[in-house]
Design an enzyme around this catalytic site. Structure first.
Site, mmCIF file in Angstrom:
data_model
loop_
_atom_site.group_PDB
_atom_site.id
_atom_site.type_symbol
_atom_site.label_atom_id
_atom_site.label_comp_id
_atom_site.label_asym_id
_atom_site.label_seq_id
_atom_site.Cartn_x
_atom_site.Cartn_y
_atom_site.Cartn_z
ATOM 1 N N ARG A 20 0.794 -1.227 0.000
ATOM 2 C CA ARG A 20 0.000 0.000 0.000
ATOM 3 C C ARG A 20 0.827 1.278 0.000
ATOM 4 N NH1 ARG A 20 -2.510 -3.910 2.868
ATOM 5 N NH2 ARG A 20 -4.649 -4.342 2.245
ATOM 6 N N HIS A 38 -0.809 -2.939 -4.459
ATOM 7 C CA HIS A 38 -0.257 -3.895 -5.429
ATOM 8 C C HIS A 38 -0.302 -3.406 -6.892
ATOM 9 C CE1 HIS A 38 0.375 -6.573 -2.206
ATOM 10 N NE2 HIS A 38 -0.740 -7.258 -2.221
ATOM 11 N N HIS A 40 3.701 -12.979 -4.897
ATOM 12 C CA HIS A 40 2.617 -13.115 -3.926
ATOM 13 C C HIS A 40 2.154 -14.563 -3.762
ATOM 14 C CE1 HIS A 40 -0.844 -11.864 -1.606
ATOM 15 N NE2 HIS A 40 -0.625 -10.583 -1.846
ATOM 16 N N GLU A 99 6.105 -12.047 1.394
ATOM 17 C CA GLU A 99 6.357 -11.183 0.238
ATOM 18 C C GLU A 99 7.526 -10.269 0.555
ATOM 19 O OE1 GLU A 99 2.345 -9.357 -0.528
ATOM 20 O OE2 GLU A 99 1.859 -10.832 0.991
HETATM 21 C C1 BGC Z 1 -1.645 -7.500 1.646
HETATM 22 C C2 BGC Z 1 -3.031 -7.822 2.127
HETATM 23 C C3 BGC Z 1 -3.897 -8.019 0.914
HETATM 24 C C4 BGC Z 1 -3.335 -9.132 0.097
HETATM 25 C C5 BGC Z 1 -4.089 -9.227 -1.201
HETATM 26 C C6 BGC Z 1 -1.144 -8.668 0.885
HETATM 27 O O1 BGC Z 1 0.124 -8.388 0.401
HETATM 28 O O2 BGC Z 1 -0.778 -7.143 2.667
HETATM 29 O O3 BGC Z 1 -3.533 -6.784 2.939
HETATM 30 O O4 BGC Z 1 -5.209 -8.280 1.254
HETATM 31 O O5 BGC Z 1 -2.006 -8.902 -0.214
HETATM 32 O O6 BGC Z 1 -4.488 -10.472 -1.476
#
Ligand code: BGC
Length: 356
Positions: free
Chosen positions: A82, A107, A183, A321
């Site tokens: 974020r 993202h 991810h 991640e």
């Molecule tokens: C974030 C989560 C998010 C997820 C998305 C993670 O990297 O920190 O808050 O919901 O990714 O699937």
């Protein structure tokens, strides 16, 4: 040494062919990676009896990866996690980004690197591991609001020691910011095995970055000592998740936090280990990046139907991640994600699988 075969894996909305590349090494481990978003679609690793299982959450076909989803296995860019207010300031100019997570950007925005079809090339692995898959995506100047043409390359290789290695590189023609990650959601008992609370986790981090209720780092760097975020010794995940009296566990809806790694830098070093007691599977993770987002799959709710018809429920996979810290353009005490022309963003993260 691993070798790679490939086959069709569907088409994009504008009709371009998507492919699935399968790596197989001398130890019998295999990995499926797509040129769509660099997605790790499957990873088959042995348990303590030598039985292989697929330990990463994902879909059987390419189509669901094109929809908005939980980013199963995908490369994330230009900016992982974020940025507060969906904006950042660079060289005195303000750049506006997509608000795709409340008031914030997450993202990479509306259509991040996870949704792009990358150019794929089979090359010789940089680490002598046989064939490697080199994926390249050129993000145009201004895409999703980010300045500069960014040329990103991620090279995947698989060693005979069962180590899946991701080498990241990026260059730009204007000052910009970049934070790439993968991810993948892991469940070492098998992708469809359910709750990951029994997994035992170690993270080499004395500190983490607390978040507000929107899951954005506040700028504080806090000691893990005496908190549910202390994974310096092997610790099962479930008990910490149950500590809902802890404000940070509440704000994250579980674990959804950046850890400040004690390792990371020039040298590829081990920063985490995950152990699954029922199967004996182990994942060791190594990186050169300064942080890792440990996300315990809190937002999964059974609505994503994956491989073999698996309905992935809450906390049925965990992510590690590796990254620059989220919201790192707001907080000057965080490592800087700025990339300038002439510099190369260069990072490596790897995941090594075994059993005991
Ligand atoms: C974030 C989560 C998010 C997820 C998305 C993670 O990297 O920190 O808050 O919901 O990714 O699937």
């Amino acid at each position: 040494m691993s070798s790679i075969t490939s086959k069709p894996f569907g088409t994009t909305e504008d009709g371009k062919p998507i492919r699935l590349y399968t790596f197989t090494n001398a130890a019998g481990m295999s990995a499926d990676v797509s040129d769509l978003g660099g997605v790790i679609v499957a990873l088959r690793t042995p348990d303590r009896d030598g039985a292989f299982a697929d330990i990463t959450l994902g879909y059987e076909t390419a189509e669901p990866y094109l929809r908005k989803g939980p980013y199963f296995g995908a490369l994330i860019g230009r900016f992982a996690n974020r940025l507060e207010g969906a904006a950042f300031e660079l060289n005195g100019a303000e750049y506006a980004l997509a608000k795709n997570d409340g008031d914030n950007t997450l993202h990479g925005g509306r259509e991040g690197f996870d949704k792009k079809l990358w150019d794929a090339e089979i090359v010789e692995a940089p680490n002598g591991a046989g064939q490697a898959l080199r994926l390249t995506y050129v993000s145009p100047d201004g895409e999703e609001g980010y300045p500069g043409t960014l040329r990103a390359t991620v090279t995947y290789s698989l060693t005979d020691d069962n180590e899946l290695v991701l080498d990241y590189e990026a260059v730009t023609d204007r000052d910009t910011i970049v934070n790439l990650t993968n991810h993948a959601y892991f469940n070492l008992a098998g992708h469809a095995a359910g709750d990951i609370g029994g997994h035992v986790l170690t993270i080499d981090a004395d500190k983490f970055t607390p978040v507000n209720a929107a899951c954005v780092p506040t700028g504080e760097i806090r000691e893990v000592d005496g908190t549910p975020f202390d994974f310096r010794k092997p610790t099962p995940i479930g008990p910490g998740l149950a500590k809902t009296d802890d404000e940070q566990i509440r704000n994250g809806g579980g674990y959804d936090h950046n850890f400040v790694l004690n390792v990371g830098g020039e040298k590829l070093e081990k920063f985490a280990e995950v152990y699954e007691p029922t199967t004996g599977r182990v994942m060791e993770a190594f990186t050169t990046k300064p942080g890792v987002q440990f996300y315990s799959g809190n937002f999964l709710n059974g609505s994503e139907i994956g491989k073999g018809g698996a309905a992935y429920g809450k906390r049925s996979g965990l992510c590690l991640e590796t990254q620059y810290f989220p919201n790192s353009m707001k907080h000057k005490n965080f490592p800087s994600p700025i990339l300038r022309p002439g510099e190369t963003y260069k990072h490596t993260t790897s995941y090594k699988f075994s059993a005991r």
